[in-house]
Design a protein around this motif. Structure first.
Motif, mmCIF file in Angstrom:
data_model
loop_
_atom_site.group_PDB
_atom_site.id
_atom_site.type_symbol
_atom_site.label_atom_id
_atom_site.label_comp_id
_atom_site.label_asym_id
_atom_site.label_seq_id
_atom_site.Cartn_x
_atom_site.Cartn_y
_atom_site.Cartn_z
ATOM 1 N N SER A 32 -14.670 5.647 -6.655
ATOM 2 C CA SER A 32 -15.146 4.936 -5.475
ATOM 3 C C SER A 32 -14.652 5.622 -4.207
ATOM 4 O O SER A 32 -13.568 6.214 -4.177
ATOM 5 N N ASN A 33 -15.433 5.512 -3.163
ATOM 6 C CA ASN A 33 -15.029 6.076 -1.872
ATOM 7 C C ASN A 33 -14.083 5.157 -1.107
ATOM 8 O O ASN A 33 -13.377 5.603 -0.197
ATOM 9 N N ASN A 34 -14.073 3.864 -1.471
ATOM 10 C CA ASN A 34 -13.362 2.896 -0.643
ATOM 11 C C ASN A 34 -12.429 1.954 -1.391
ATOM 12 O O ASN A 34 -11.649 1.252 -0.757
ATOM 13 N N ILE A 35 -12.525 1.895 -2.703
ATOM 14 C CA ILE A 35 -11.742 0.944 -3.484
ATOM 15 C C ILE A 35 -10.997 1.690 -4.590
ATOM 16 O O ILE A 35 -11.560 2.568 -5.248
ATOM 17 N N SER A 36 -9.735 1.330 -4.784
ATOM 18 C CA SER A 36 -8.897 1.979 -5.789
ATOM 19 C C SER A 36 -8.487 0.998 -6.879
ATOM 20 O O SER A 36 -8.116 -0.134 -6.597
ATOM 21 N N GLU A 37 -8.548 1.461 -8.104
ATOM 22 C CA GLU A 37 -7.986 0.721 -9.221
ATOM 23 C C GLU A 37 -6.533 1.189 -9.428
ATOM 24 O O GLU A 37 -6.138 2.250 -8.955
ATOM 25 N N PRO A 38 -5.712 0.401 -10.120
ATOM 26 C CA PRO A 38 -4.291 0.754 -10.314
ATOM 27 C C PRO A 38 -4.075 2.136 -10.923
ATOM 28 O O PRO A 38 -3.119 2.833 -10.570
ATOM 29 N N SER A 39 -4.959 2.560 -11.833
ATOM 30 C CA SER A 39 -4.787 3.871 -12.464
ATOM 31 C C SER A 39 -4.857 4.994 -11.441
ATOM 32 O O SER A 39 -4.085 5.963 -11.500
ATOM 33 N N GLU A 40 -5.774 4.888 -10.489
ATOM 34 C CA GLU A 40 -5.886 5.902 -9.439
ATOM 35 C C GLU A 40 -4.668 5.873 -8.529
ATOM 36 O O GLU A 40 -4.168 6.917 -8.098
ATOM 37 N N LEU A 41 -4.171 4.677 -8.248
ATOM 38 C CA LEU A 41 -2.999 4.555 -7.394
ATOM 39 C C LEU A 41 -1.786 5.216 -8.031
ATOM 40 O O LEU A 41 -1.020 5.909 -7.354
ATOM 41 N N LYS A 42 -1.611 5.018 -9.335
ATOM 42 C CA LYS A 42 -0.472 5.624 -10.024
ATOM 43 C C LYS A 42 -0.518 7.141 -9.918
ATOM 44 O O LYS A 42 0.506 7.795 -9.693
ATOM 45 N N GLU A 43 -1.702 7.693 -10.064
ATOM 46 C CA GLU A 43 -1.841 9.145 -9.939
ATOM 47 C C GLU A 43 -1.568 9.601 -8.513
ATOM 48 O O GLU A 43 -0.915 10.628 -8.284
ATOM 49 N N ALA A 44 -2.038 8.823 -7.546
ATOM 50 C CA ALA A 44 -1.863 9.192 -6.138
ATOM 51 C C ALA A 44 -0.397 9.176 -5.722
ATOM 52 O O ALA A 44 0.010 9.925 -4.827
ATOM 53 N N LEU A 45 0.407 8.328 -6.360
ATOM 54 C CA LEU A 45 1.817 8.233 -6.002
ATOM 55 C C LEU A 45 2.580 9.523 -6.269
ATOM 56 O O LEU A 45 3.678 9.715 -5.751
ATOM 57 N N THR A 46 2.012 10.417 -7.063
ATOM 58 C CA THR A 46 2.663 11.701 -7.353
ATOM 59 C C THR A 46 2.331 12.752 -6.295
ATOM 60 O O THR A 46 2.888 13.846 -6.331
ATOM 61 N N GLN A 47 1.445 12.412 -5.362
ATOM 62 C CA GLN A 47 1.014 13.368 -4.351
ATOM 63 C C GLN A 47 1.760 13.125 -3.043
ATOM 64 O O GLN A 47 1.958 11.993 -2.625
ATOM 65 N N GLN A 48 2.133 14.206 -2.391
ATOM 66 C CA GLN A 48 3.003 14.141 -1.214
ATOM 67 C C GLN A 48 2.353 13.464 -0.011
ATOM 68 O O GLN A 48 3.032 12.810 0.780
ATOM 69 N N ASN A 49 1.051 13.596 0.135
ATOM 70 C CA ASN A 49 0.400 13.066 1.342
ATOM 71 C C ASN A 49 -0.085 11.631 1.175
ATOM 72 O O ASN A 49 -0.804 11.105 2.028
ATOM 73 N N THR A 50 0.327 10.958 0.096
ATOM 74 C CA THR A 50 -0.093 9.570 -0.135
ATOM 75 C C THR A 50 0.730 8.604 0.717
ATOM 76 O O THR A 50 1.950 8.707 0.782
ATOM 77 N N VAL A 51 0.045 7.676 1.346
ATOM 78 C CA VAL A 51 0.693 6.606 2.107
ATOM 79 C C VAL A 51 0.177 5.267 1.576
ATOM 80 O O VAL A 51 -1.037 5.054 1.508
ATOM 81 N N ILE A 52 1.099 4.371 1.203
ATOM 82 C CA ILE A 52 0.734 3.045 0.738
ATOM 83 C C ILE A 52 1.034 2.048 1.850
ATOM 84 O O ILE A 52 2.162 1.967 2.333
ATOM 85 N N ILE A 53 0.024 1.299 2.246
ATOM 86 C CA ILE A 53 0.178 0.300 3.296
ATOM 87 C C ILE A 53 0.188 -1.093 2.686
ATOM 88 O O ILE A 53 -0.742 -1.468 1.969
ATOM 89 N N ASP A 54 1.239 -1.846 2.966
ATOM 90 C CA ASP A 54 1.305 -3.260 2.627
ATOM 91 C C ASP A 54 0.830 -4.009 3.870
ATOM 92 O O ASP A 54 1.514 -4.026 4.894
ATOM 93 N N ALA A 55 -0.357 -4.615 3.771
ATOM 94 C CA ALA A 55 -0.973 -5.252 4.936
ATOM 95 C C ALA A 55 -0.622 -6.729 5.059
ATOM 96 O O ALA A 55 -1.223 -7.444 5.867
ATOM 97 N N ARG A 56 0.336 -7.200 4.287
ATOM 98 C CA ARG A 56 0.770 -8.593 4.401
ATOM 99 C C ARG A 56 1.666 -8.761 5.632
ATOM 100 O O ARG A 56 1.953 -7.807 6.347
ATOM 101 N N SER A 57 2.132 -9.972 5.845
ATOM 102 C CA SER A 57 3.006 -10.230 6.982
ATOM 103 C C SER A 57 4.361 -9.554 6.776
ATOM 104 O O SER A 57 4.734 -9.205 5.640
ATOM 105 N N ALA A 58 5.085 -9.382 7.864
ATOM 106 C CA ALA A 58 6.407 -8.776 7.782
ATOM 107 C C ALA A 58 7.333 -9.608 6.902
ATOM 108 O O ALA A 58 8.179 -9.067 6.174
ATOM 109 N N GLU A 59 7.175 -10.933 6.949
ATOM 110 C CA GLU A 59 8.015 -11.815 6.142
ATOM 111 C C GLU A 59 7.734 -11.616 4.654
ATOM 112 O O GLU A 59 8.662 -11.559 3.836
#
Length: 300
Positions: A32-59
């Motif tokens: 997908s161009n816009n949606i990620s499944e967990p398997s893709e995320l796990k692979e992306a975590l091994t790449q240096q330019n990956t940024v994960i954004i937690d869009a929940r509240s600061a609390e």
């Protein structure tokens, strides 16, 4: 007597079976161009330019988050004048993203715990400003918990960058004047993604009610592209049709835009001013409560 009871029993069994099958719906956004499944995320975590954004509240972020993720709320990318929660200007986008350590070449993944509403608003904002490598994690926090990602209370150290957003792509945005014209335009459909209660209190004339919650399965995951297409096709929408989405502040509308784009709809805009702007201006209001069009494909 026995023969008379067979038909109701068969119908009841068929109904129960259909409910079971609906509950078993699984989403698989592969490549997908816009949606990620967990398997893709796990692979992306091994790449240096990956940024994960937690869009929940600061609390919520402070209580525990995906290890290495940064906290960036959708509200940080908005302004409150002239209307609350509208898209922030380019200068603000540059400042915020730079302070979060995000670069123009960052591969971004976003999650929340609100059915993709806040993640999609961040996604939409980044897309508007030309950042292509950005995806929303399907089912957000639930997916992270269900797939044994490492959680943490630690806040990662951030090295400030020099983010440079492109000029905003106005083809994704509808103005209040665009919406006024759309009311009398048979080729444009306005969709209100708020709740029934909100809709009944007031709506834009000709708008169709289709709450954003209908885009989710019962477990909170996004509906598949097939089910999304079938649902909106039942509303009479064609993939090349002009569509304008809105809610109260056009956060929820971005979730619908995300899924419509994935389902192949090519002319979708967000009315960024939304009901907050429309209701405070001298704009026409719906004089009756249009009913929600029936859909035979509601798998929520």
């Amino acid at each position: 007597m026995i023969l008379k009871t067979k038909k109701p029993v068969v119908l009841l069994f068929a109904l129960l079976l259909s409910l079971v099958l609906v509950g078993c719906n699984k989403t698989a956004y592969i490549n997908s161009n816009n949606i990620s499944e967990p398997s893709e995320l796990k692979e992306a975590l091994t790449q240096q330019n990956t940024v994960i954004i937690d869009a929940r509240s600061a609390e919520e972020y402070a209580k525990g988050h995906l290890k290495g993720s940064i906290n960036l709320t959708a509200g940080e990318l908005t302004i409150n004048e002239p209307v609350k929660a509208m898209l922030a200007p380019q200068e603000q986008i540059n400042k915020v993203l730079s302070s979060k350590g995000i670069s123009n070449d960052s591969n971004i993944f976003i999650y929340d715990n609100s059915g993709g509403v806040y993640s999609s608003r961040v996604w939409w904002t980044l897309k508007l400003y030309g950042h292509e490598n950005v995806k929303v994690i399907n089912n957000g926090v639930n997916a992270i918990l269900d797939n044994d990602f490492e959680l943490s209370l630690d806040i990662p150290s951030i090295k400030e960058t020099n983010y440079e957003a492109k000029e905003v792509n106005s083809s994704y945005i509808a103005t209040i004047d665009d919406v006024k014209k759309a009311i009398d335009d048979e080729d444009t459909t306005i969709i209100d993604v708020r709740s029934r209660a909100e809709f009944d209190e007031g709506a834009i004339p000709t708008a169709i009610l289709y709450p954003h919650t209908k885009n989710l399965y019962s477990d909170g995951a996004f509906k598949s592209t097939r089910d999304t297409y079938l649902n909106y096709n039942d509303l009479g929408l064609k993939k090349d049709q002009s569509i304008i989405l809105y809610c109260k502040s056009s956060f929820r509308a971005t979730q619908t835009a995300l899924l419509l784009e994935e389902a192949g709809y090519t002319n979708v805009k967000i009315y960024d001013g939304a009901w907050l702007e429309w209701s405070t201006k001298d704009m026409p209001k719906a004089d009756k409560k249009p009913s929600t069009p029936a859909t035979s494909q509601d798998a929520s």
